[in-house]
Design a protein around this motif. Structure first.
Motif: not given
Length: 517
Positions: A433-439, A499-514
């Motif tokens: 996801s763009p959320d993960l890339t930005q993080a 953090y990614w491995g545990l699947g904790i949300p990065l933020g509001l309306q975020s995801s790890y996958i696209y």
């Protein structure tokens, strides 16, 4: 000066490494000359590469990247014609000088001195370091306030507590700059980066929307991580290494930390009450939905909001007003001239920084105009893309490449404007996801801030250190900060993967996958 830390000095290998960096770094010319030399080098490189055709596409224009020759007649004429404007328009210069005018009144009246004395009585010695780093991280909310307020005060506080002042400056610098992307309070940088992320993501998916707080949970959790890691490095590595570094600066000019008498305490409470009243009035003025302090969209934290654009003037007022009230109540100010003299003294201490800022402004303008920074970022991103590494390794590659580019291109938004349109679509095609890339970008963007002399506020921190240790140079500060930089870069990268491995949300309306499931 006594040292409160009981930790042993760093091991021989670490000490030799840091001492070597300090020796080499301190043999470099004065920072002003470094900026001047770097500008001349940029001119030469721009001439050398201006005739070369590059295949890399500039994501800002959609056309092949072009290096502009700064040694052409037109470029040199423009350099001379715009020199004054380049200097006076250098953003960090205005931030520092305007804020210091207000801080100077609060400092020379005794208001800050009294506040520190009262605070030190209530702060446990054991929690001093994490408290400083926490305040430094929170200062991000007020744009660059941490550089002109938190870092110098940290040195004063450490010195007053019998600890080495350079350790306090290092801890605060690590929090303000090294932990730039760690904050549990949203700030203007969040929607700024989001706007570039969303534009980049829409290259692949025109309908995608990215929430401005898509990394909020991660940056909040990162705050605790950076505080703990910075605490350990300060107390176990930095301060023990400083135990033989003599404080030989003009400590007579530093605040005295004797007892607060009744008159001073009363004046401090009155002045602080005036400041809090001003803050309450500001909150009231900003609370209305039609407030003039809001952006056209109604937000307070967007960069276009007048409130965000007024942070530095507000810092000036929130220190100048209570400083003046305190000064007249206790008698350190007898007339308005005394107040103006206090402001003049604060400007006098900034003379060296102003000289460095002049050459720094010219270098940064040349680097930007040449397009060499853009070429470096784009070519690096293309190499990473061509490697076609596994997704987790690619994320780490993004972090490390960003940290490297950050040594040359300081602006967070400018780098993301270049790298985002390459990284975001690339990882979307890998299912990330763009959320993960930005993080990942934010981790790399923060970690190397504190070891690059080309960062506009780096020379200012050198000046702060020289107040305590006269022969502090670039090498001294880099040697102080490199343990933080390495630890943040490696540790924070691992933290993101965990953090990614545990699947904790990065933020509001975020995801790890696209696409998001």
């Amino acid at each position: 000066m006594s040292q409160s830390t009981e930790a042993a000095a760093p091991s021989g290998a670490v000490a030799r490494f840091l001492n070597g960096i300090e020796r080499v770094g301190n043999k470099l010319p004065d920072p002003a000359i470094i900026f001047l030399s770097a500008m001349l080098l940029i001119w030469l490189l721009s001439w050398m590469f201006s005739s070369t055709t590059f295949d890399a596409i500039d994501p800002r224009t959609g056309e092949a990247i072009v290096v502009h020759n700064l040694l052409s007649g037109d470029a040199l004429a423009n350099f001379l014609a715009s020199m004054v404007k380049t200097f006076t328009g250098f953003a960090p210069l205005g931030v520092v000088l305007v804020a210091m005018l207000g801080v100077g009144v609060a400092e020379h009246s005794g208001y800050i001195n009294t506040g520190l004395k009262l605070m030190l009585k209530r702060t446990p010695q054991a929690l001093l370091t994490p408290s400083i780093i926490l305040i430094a991280i929170v200062s991000h909310t007020a744009t660059d306030a941490g550089y002109v307020l938190v870092i110098p005060l940290a040195g004063v506080i450490f010195y007053a507590m019998g600890r080495h002042p350079l350790a306090g400056i290092a801890a605060a610098f690590a929090g303000v700059s090294g932990g730039f992307s760690a904050n549990f309070i949203p700030s203007g940088i969040d929607p700024l980066l989001q706007s570039f992320t969303q534009s980049a993501a829409q290259i692949i998916d025109p309908e995608i929307a990215v929430n401005p707080l898509n990394n909020w949970f991660f940056t909040s959790a990162s705050s605790l991580f950076i505080i703990l890691l910075g605490w350990y490095i300060t107390d176990k590595i930095i301060e023990p290494r400083l135990q033989n570094t003599k404080v030989d600066g003009d400590t007579n000019s530093l605040p005295s930390f004797d007892e607060v008498n009744a008159k001073e305490k009363k004046a401090f409470l009155v002045a602080s009450g005036v400041m809090l009243s001003g803050i309450a009035l500001l909150i009231y003025a900003a609370s209305g939905e039609d407030s003039a302090l809001r952006s056209p969209s109604g937000a307070l934290t967007e960069f276009s909001a007048p409130l965000m654009q007024s942070i530095v003037p507000l810092i000036f007022l929130l220190f100048w007003i209570p400083g003046a009230v305190y000064g007249f109540l206790v008698g350190t100010f007898k007339s308005s001239k005394d107040m103006i003299d206090a402001m003049s003294k604060s400007m006098g201490s900034m003379a060296y920084y102003i000289v460095m800022a002049f050459f720094c402004a010219l270098f940064i303008a040349a680097f930007s105009q040449s397009n060499l920074g853009a070429l470096l970022a784009i070519e690096g991103a293309e190499v990473l893309k061509a490697l076609a590494l596994p997704s987790s390794v690619t994320v780490i590659g993004i972090i490390f490449l960003t940290a490297f580019v950050n040594l040359f291109v300081g602006s967070s938004s400018a780098k993301w404007a270049l790298l985002g349109p390459i990284f975001v679509p690339m990882l979307m095609q890998l299912g990330l996801s763009p959320d993960l890339t930005q993080a990942a970008y934010r981790v790399g963007d923060s970690s190397s801030n504190i070891i690059t002399p080309l960062m506009p506020y780096f020379p200012l921190v050198v000046v702060y250190c020289q107040k305590y240790v006269k022969d502090t140079g670039i090498g001294t500060l880099i040697a102080l900060m490199i343990p933080y930089s390495i630890a943040f870069l490696v540790g924070w990268s691992i933290f993101l993967l965990a953090y990614w491995g545990l699947g904790i949300p990065l933020g509001l309306q975020s995801s790890y996958i696209y696409p998001a499931g």
